[in-house]
Design a protein around this motif. Sequence first.
Motif, PDB file in Angstrom:
ATOM      1  N   CYS A 269       0.868  -1.178   0.000  1.00 35.59           N
ATOM      2  CA  CYS A 269       0.000   0.000   0.000  1.00 35.59           C
ATOM      3  C   CYS A 269       0.899   1.221   0.000  1.00 35.59           C
ATOM      4  O   CYS A 269       1.665   1.458   0.939  1.00 35.59           O
ATOM      5  CB  CYS A 269      -0.921   0.031   1.226  1.00 35.59           C
ATOM      6  SG  CYS A 269      -1.772   1.616   1.389  1.00 35.59           S
ATOM      7  N   CYS A 272       0.158   3.638   3.003  1.00 37.28           N
ATOM      8  CA  CYS A 272       0.730   3.138   4.257  1.00 37.28           C
ATOM      9  C   CYS A 272       2.240   3.386   4.271  1.00 37.28           C
ATOM     10  O   CYS A 272       2.809   3.864   5.250  1.00 37.28           O
ATOM     11  CB  CYS A 272       0.467   1.639   4.424  1.00 37.28           C
ATOM     12  SG  CYS A 272      -1.203   1.259   4.982  1.00 37.28           S
ATOM     13  N   CYS A 316      -4.014  -0.493   0.307  1.00 31.69           N
ATOM     14  CA  CYS A 316      -4.685  -1.492   1.140  1.00 31.69           C
ATOM     15  C   CYS A 316      -6.194  -1.241   1.085  1.00 31.69           C
ATOM     16  O   CYS A 316      -6.646  -0.173   0.667  1.00 31.69           O
ATOM     17  CB  CYS A 316      -4.168  -1.435   2.578  1.00 31.69           C
ATOM     18  SG  CYS A 316      -4.599   0.080   3.446  1.00 31.69           S
ATOM     19  N   HIS A 319      -7.272   1.993   3.001  1.00 34.43           N
ATOM     20  CA  HIS A 319      -6.973   3.258   2.329  1.00 34.43           C
ATOM     21  C   HIS A 319      -7.760   3.403   1.032  1.00 34.43           C
ATOM     22  O   HIS A 319      -8.089   4.507   0.629  1.00 34.43           O
ATOM     23  CB  HIS A 319      -5.458   3.377   2.091  1.00 34.43           C
ATOM     24  CG  HIS A 319      -4.729   3.888   3.302  1.00 34.43           C
ATOM     25  ND1 HIS A 319      -3.635   3.279   3.843  1.00 34.43           N
ATOM     26  CD2 HIS A 319      -5.000   4.952   4.084  1.00 34.43           C
ATOM     27  CE1 HIS A 319      -3.249   3.951   4.917  1.00 34.43           C
ATOM     28  NE2 HIS A 319      -4.058   4.975   5.080  1.00 34.43           N
TER      29      HIS A 319
END
Length: 355
Positions: A269, A272, A316, A319
Amino acid sequence: MDIIENYGILASMSWNSNKWAGEPSKEDLNRSKYGYVQDESHAHESLNFGHEIFPPEEDGYYIGYTPMLRKAPAPDKSGSVKIIFLCSSDYKNSNRKLILGFYGNPEFGQNFPRQAKHRLYRKYDGGNIRAYPSDIIHLENPLLISNDIVAKNNLLPKDKKISQRGFNYLNSDNVYNLISVALTQNPNNTKLRAFVEKFPALVDYINQKSNVEDYFDVIKGYSADNLKDIAVLERKMAKQTPEVKQRISTYIERGAIAAKVKKLTGYRCLICESLNLNPISFKKPNGEYYVETHHVEPVSSMKNGVLSMDNLITVCANHHRQLHYGDSTLIGQTDHHFVFKIDGKKIDINKISLH
Ligand SMILES: [Zn+2]
Ligand SMILES: [Zn+2]
């Protein structure tokens, strides 16, 4: 959206080989399933879609006719009717039933004499429905209906069959669905489009509806796993509704191009990662880490290259939702970067490239 009952009427009429803009043929009269049409050798509905040719009445109305409303419908039941669809059975074509068009914002429930001047008005001297010519829509591509089609597409109230000897009431969803199909099959009918624009609820409905059929129509034969197909999809979807665009974008987000993108970013991600959080999610049974792809520039924007690889990022699940439904905006981009503002925080992400 609330469903309004008795919002429309589906009524039938005799077949007319001159598209209801002129006199029927002898055979039309003989083959009519209405006995009195045969007996009198006369069909009052013959000019129903002649509203572009024949003059309207002095008050602006154009008069039409359906044998189904010879007996006026109960006023307490028909007070909310906004549209009358007219259908007929094509005896030359194994009696398939077609909706040929409709009268929008109609008046009905009484006989309307034709007083405007036209040679044919002596013979066709009145009717039982009327509307303004701008609200009378003839469909060059009529809509095929059968009890099967009607049930599958929510075109009649639940469990109702097409009436053989009377007319059907339609609820607002049925009406909206019929008009959506009419639009799909008659994309160049500007009068139909103009009519639709006058009903904000209808416009909303058409936009929100998951137009599954259009979607399958667009993706048919094209996989999302090579850039050439994606370029074709991008062109084809330009004319689609926002709903359909969204579906196509999901199709591509899940396609093989997406698989390549995921591999390129190592299943991480990117948001992230930029937040110094663990960018790797759970492992799937096939050993690959779970990650999703997202189009940064929304597909509905139809900007050039919106479906291309460098508009995709891997994120992810959490998100991904936040990008769609949370407080997040794309505040800038360069050839190599996207800059987002997510929950007030600036986040810089490298664009994906093959090089
Ligand atoms: Zn994330
Ligand atoms: Zn997305």
